[in-house]
Design a protein around this motif. Structure first.
Motif, short mmCIF file in Angstrom:
data_model
loop_
_atom_site.label_atom_id
_atom_site.label_comp_id
_atom_site.label_asym_id
_atom_site.label_seq_id
_atom_site.Cartn_x
_atom_site.Cartn_y
_atom_site.Cartn_z
N GLU A 112 7.09 -98.67 7.59
CA GLU A 112 6.06 -99.23 8.46
C GLU A 112 6.61 -99.46 9.87
OE1 GLU A 112 3.20 -101.57 5.24
OE2 GLU A 112 4.73 -102.69 6.36
N TYR A 113 7.85 -99.91 9.96
CA TYR A 113 8.46 -100.14 11.27
C TYR A 113 8.60 -98.82 12.04
CZ TYR A 113 11.99 -101.24 14.80
OH TYR A 113 12.67 -101.37 15.98
N GLN A 114 9.16 -97.81 11.40
CA GLN A 114 9.34 -96.51 12.06
C GLN A 114 8.00 -95.85 12.36
OE1 GLN A 114 11.93 -95.02 13.34
NE2 GLN A 114 13.46 -96.51 12.70
N HIS A 115 7.04 -96.02 11.49
CA HIS A 115 5.70 -95.50 11.73
C HIS A 115 5.13 -96.14 12.98
CE1 HIS A 115 1.31 -95.11 11.18
NE2 HIS A 115 1.57 -94.06 10.42
N GLY A 116 5.36 -97.45 13.14
CA GLY A 116 4.87 -98.15 14.33
C GLY A 116 5.48 -97.60 15.61
N ALA B 198 -0.78 -86.73 12.27
CA ALA B 198 0.18 -86.81 11.18
C ALA B 198 0.40 -88.25 10.72
CB ALA B 198 1.51 -86.18 11.60
N SER B 199 0.26 -89.20 11.63
CA SER B 199 0.48 -90.60 11.28
C SER B 199 -0.56 -91.13 10.31
CB SER B 199 0.48 -91.47 12.55
OG SER B 199 -0.84 -91.73 13.02
N LEU B 200 -1.69 -90.42 10.15
CA LEU B 200 -2.71 -90.84 9.20
C LEU B 200 -2.34 -90.52 7.75
CD1 LEU B 200 -5.99 -89.71 11.03
CD2 LEU B 200 -5.08 -92.03 10.85
N ARG B 201 -1.43 -89.61 7.56
CA ARG B 201 -1.14 -89.11 6.21
C ARG B 201 -0.73 -90.21 5.22
NH1 ARG B 201 2.89 -85.52 5.57
NH2 ARG B 201 1.83 -84.21 4.05
N PRO B 202 0.13 -91.16 5.59
CA PRO B 202 0.54 -92.17 4.61
C PRO B 202 -0.35 -93.42 4.59
CG PRO B 202 1.86 -92.40 6.57
CD PRO B 202 0.94 -91.23 6.82
N MET B 203 -1.42 -93.43 5.35
CA MET B 203 -2.21 -94.66 5.50
C MET B 203 -2.69 -95.23 4.16
SD MET B 203 -2.49 -95.66 8.66
CE MET B 203 -2.30 -95.07 10.35
N ALA B 204 -3.11 -94.36 3.26
CA ALA B 204 -3.71 -94.83 2.01
C ALA B 204 -2.69 -95.32 1.00
CB ALA B 204 -4.55 -93.73 1.39
N ASN B 205 -1.43 -94.89 1.14
CA ASN B 205 -0.47 -95.20 0.07
C ASN B 205 0.97 -95.14 0.55
OD1 ASN B 205 0.48 -95.78 -2.53
ND2 ASN B 205 0.46 -93.63 -3.16
N ILE B 206 1.29 -95.85 1.60
CA ILE B 206 2.66 -95.79 2.12
C ILE B 206 3.65 -96.37 1.10
CG2 ILE B 206 2.62 -98.01 3.35
CD1 ILE B 206 4.12 -96.45 5.66
N ALA B 207 3.20 -97.32 0.29
CA ALA B 207 4.09 -97.88 -0.74
C ALA B 207 4.44 -96.81 -1.78
CB ALA B 207 3.43 -99.08 -1.42
N ASN C 232 -6.44 -99.03 7.30
CA ASN C 232 -5.15 -99.73 7.28
C ASN C 232 -4.92 -100.37 8.65
OD1 ASN C 232 -2.39 -100.46 7.26
ND2 ASN C 232 -1.91 -98.86 5.77
N ASP C 233 -5.30 -101.63 8.79
CA ASP C 233 -5.16 -102.31 10.08
C ASP C 233 -3.71 -102.48 10.48
OD1 ASP C 233 -7.96 -102.85 10.70
OD2 ASP C 233 -7.92 -104.15 8.95
N LYS C 234 -2.84 -102.72 9.50
CA LYS C 234 -1.43 -102.97 9.80
C LYS C 234 -0.79 -101.79 10.51
CE LYS C 234 2.78 -104.77 7.64
NZ LYS C 234 3.41 -105.19 6.36
N LEU C 235 -1.20 -100.59 10.16
CA LEU C 235 -0.64 -99.38 10.77
C LEU C 235 -1.52 -98.83 11.90
CD1 LEU C 235 0.78 -97.48 7.64
CD2 LEU C 235 1.94 -99.07 9.18
N ARG C 236 -2.43 -99.67 12.39
CA ARG C 236 -3.27 -99.35 13.56
C ARG C 236 -4.22 -98.18 13.30
NH1 ARG C 236 0.75 -99.49 18.77
NH2 ARG C 236 -1.26 -99.46 19.87
#
Length: 299
Positions: free
Chosen positions: A283-287, A254-263, A153-157
């Motif tokens: 996504e904003y708060q994750h950033g 922990a930030s990796l947990r939603p990478m596959a399916n944040i939607a 997930n490039d968008k979430l780094r």
């Protein structure tokens, strides 16, 4: 499900009459059905829990494991559902819990009390004696974060985060503790402003306490923002005196947990009263969460 409930009821409470049943939120981890029965003139409520596909992939018999774990946790004074019956035969058996009068709270009137009780519950959980024989069934230590054959997930780094995590050993400066593994506010039940139960224990393990703490911190970013996440952290630390020096690492983990399916994660919030928590918001708060962890890691 009702026909199956009737069969289980014949074993669990012979002679009881099923009055009604209704589905409960269970996410991908389980199918949960509440039901009401009448027995000897008394009405009682229970919950049937059938572990989901994920649980059966991770555990040869999650029904038995979860039943034993909850039984042990209650004997230790942990506020969790009380298991009362389990199927022992058939394909993918279910188990029965006593129904708990309570609800998920994600818009507390007294945010300070909410954070204090949340932090206290986490601290008490981490002070549990992990030498108990029944807790030996739990996984010990978190495995390396896997990709499950999906693109990064490039968008979430994600590429940057994984590169950093892969470059250093997992820091474990605190003793191993009982971790819930998914202690977000959606797994807390409240009644009258009081925390009455921690639910959904299928990801429990023995691990570094900062793993649980970082999971809570990210979810609090989504619910309230960074200020409340830090207030929660300070409350927890004051109750435990844990070493927070490697918290940035665990925040990144922990930030990796939603990478596959944040939607998919965002889709669950309207059902618990927070339609304002959208994919964009998450996504904003994750950033912000990741940026802070990276700054502190490099400080």
């Amino acid at each position: 499900m009702e026909s199956r409930l009737l069969r289980v009821l014949d074993q669990f409470l012979p002679g009881a009459r099923l009055i009604r049943s209704w589905p409960l939120r269970g996410g991908i981890s389980a199918q949960m059905t509440a039901f009401e029965v009448e027995r000897a003139g008394k009405v009682e409520r229970f919950v049937a829990r059938l572990p989901g596909e994920w649980s059966w992939k991770e555990n040869a018999n999650p029904t038995q494991s979860e039943f034993r774990l909850l039984t042990e946790l209650r004997s230790m004074g942990i506020v969790c559902p009380e298991p009362v019956f389990q199927e022992t035969e058939g394909h993918r058996p279910m188990y029965i819990l006593k129904y708990i009068e309570g609800a998920v709270e994600v818009q507390p009137k007294d945010r300070g009390s909410f954070l204090r009780q949340y932090a206290t519950a986490l601290a008490r959980l981490h002070q549990t004696d992990v030498s108990s024989p029944q807790l030996q069934i739990l996984p010990r230590l978190l495995p390396a974060a896997s990709l499950d054959n999906r693109p990064l997930n490039d968008k979430l780094r994600e590429p940057e985060i994984r590169a950093i995590l892969d470059s250093c050993p997992i820091p474990r400066t605190n003793g191993p503790v009982l971790c819930h593994g998914d202690l977000w506010p959606g797994n807390l039940l409240w009644r009258g402003g009081e925390l009455v139960a921690i639910i959904d224990w299928e990801e429990a393990l023995i691990e570094e306490p900062l793993w649980d703490l970082s999971i809570c911190r990210l979810d609090l970013h989504w619910l309230f923002g960074s200020q409340e996440a830090e207030e929660f952290t300070n409350l927890y630390q004051s109750l435990t005196n844990v070493d927070l020096s490697h918290l940035p690492y665990w925040d990144l983990r922990a930030s990796l947990r939603p990478m596959a399916n944040i939607a998919g994660w965002a889709a669950g919030y309207p059902g618990i009263g927070r339609s304002d928590i959208t994919v964009d918001h998450m996504e904003y708060q994750h950033g912000l969460f990741v940026a802070r962890a990276l700054r502190e890691l490099n400080a």
